[in-house]
Motif scaffolding. Structure first.
Motif, short mmCIF file in Angstrom:
data_model
loop_
_atom_site.label_atom_id
_atom_site.label_comp_id
_atom_site.label_asym_id
_atom_site.label_seq_id
_atom_site.Cartn_x
_atom_site.Cartn_y
_atom_site.Cartn_z
N GLU A 58 0.84 -1.20 0.00
CA GLU A 58 0.00 0.00 0.00
C GLU A 58 0.87 1.25 0.00
N ALA A 59 1.93 1.25 0.81
CA ALA A 59 2.85 2.39 0.85
C ALA A 59 3.50 2.61 -0.51
N GLN A 60 3.88 1.52 -1.16
CA GLN A 60 4.47 1.62 -2.49
C GLN A 60 3.45 2.18 -3.48
N GLU A 125 1.72 4.96 10.12
CA GLU A 125 0.52 4.81 10.95
C GLU A 125 -0.75 4.88 10.11
N THR A 126 -0.79 5.79 9.16
CA THR A 126 -1.96 5.94 8.29
C THR A 126 -2.19 4.69 7.45
N VAL A 127 -1.12 4.13 6.91
CA VAL A 127 -1.24 2.89 6.14
C VAL A 127 -1.70 1.75 7.04
N ASP A 128 -1.10 1.64 8.22
CA ASP A 128 -1.46 0.59 9.18
C ASP A 128 -2.95 0.66 9.53
N ASP A 129 -3.44 1.85 9.84
CA ASP A 129 -4.86 2.02 10.18
C ASP A 129 -5.77 1.70 9.00
N ALA A 130 -5.35 2.09 7.80
CA ALA A 130 -6.16 1.78 6.61
C ALA A 130 -6.28 0.28 6.43
N LEU A 131 -5.16 -0.44 6.56
CA LEU A 131 -5.20 -1.90 6.40
C LEU A 131 -6.02 -2.53 7.52
N LEU A 132 -5.93 -2.01 8.72
CA LEU A 132 -6.75 -2.51 9.83
C LEU A 132 -8.23 -2.44 9.47
N PHE A 133 -8.65 -1.31 8.96
CA PHE A 133 -10.05 -1.15 8.56
C PHE A 133 -10.44 -2.18 7.50
N TRP A 134 -9.64 -2.25 6.43
CA TRP A 134 -10.00 -3.12 5.31
C TRP A 134 -9.89 -4.60 5.66
N GLU A 135 -9.01 -4.95 6.59
CA GLU A 135 -8.94 -6.33 7.08
C GLU A 135 -10.22 -6.72 7.81
N ASP A 154 -6.24 -2.97 -4.31
CA ASP A 154 -6.90 -4.09 -3.66
C ASP A 154 -5.83 -4.97 -3.03
N HIS A 155 -6.14 -5.51 -1.87
CA HIS A 155 -5.17 -6.31 -1.13
C HIS A 155 -5.62 -7.77 -1.04
#
Length: 179
Positions: A58-60, A125-135, A154-155
């Protein structure tokens, strides 16, 4: 008995008195590939390593620097040595926070990220929180924040073999560090 754990690479690691020389990417990748997200409460196995791989990608995708991408890959690395606690419990154990912060800082320094800026840490932190939500959306059918955070791709939240995730983690690490 001494206060150490025996790691995957058979190193004695002292979590309360960690030494930089004892931190190895193979230990981190292996341990995180076997560690579950959400304390094991998702409908299927989904590892911390798969989460960090997704964060790195996601960061990339967002065009963040390779330093931030590596930071995203390693942001939960302390868990490979001290496990993790759920957020409600962690908030009530200030000593755990100190142990985790000390270890995570040492891990970042070990891999050349000891000087991450506040802006870079905020991106992680922003990426981590985004993935937390989508997980939670994909694996639990729950929306944990009022507003869905942005994602740029999409992950893969499928159940994957831990050995493949471990190898992908190591591949990303090598690509980002040249090592």
């Amino acid at each position: 008995m001494a206060d150490y754990i025996l790691t995957y690479t058979k190193k004695k690691f002292y979590p309360l008195e960690p030494a930089m020389a004892d931190i190895h990417i193979e230990d981190i990748a292996h341990s995180l590939s076997l560690m579950t997200r959400a304390n094991g409460h998702f409908k299927r196995f989904y590892s911390v390593a798969q989460h960090t791989v997704n964060c790195c990608k996601e960061a990339q995708s967002r065009g963040y620097s390779e330093r931030v991408q590596l930071g995203c890959l390693l942001h939960d690395a302390s868990e490979s040595y001290i496990s993790d606690l759920t957020r409600p419990v962690k908030r009530n154990l200030p000593e755990y926070f100190r142990i985790e912060e000390k270890l995570q800082s040492l891990i970042y320094r070990r891999f050349g990220l000891g000087d991450l800026s506040e802006a870079e840490l905020k991106q992680i932190e922003t990426v981590d929180d985004a993935l937390l939500f989508w997980e939670f959306q994909a694996l639990f059918d729950e929306q944990i924040f009022d507003t869905a955070p942005a994602k740029t791709m999409d992950h893969d939240f499928s159940q994957r073999d831990f050995t493949h995730v471990e190898q992908e983690f190591l591949h990303l690490y090598r690509r980002l560090t040249g090592g």
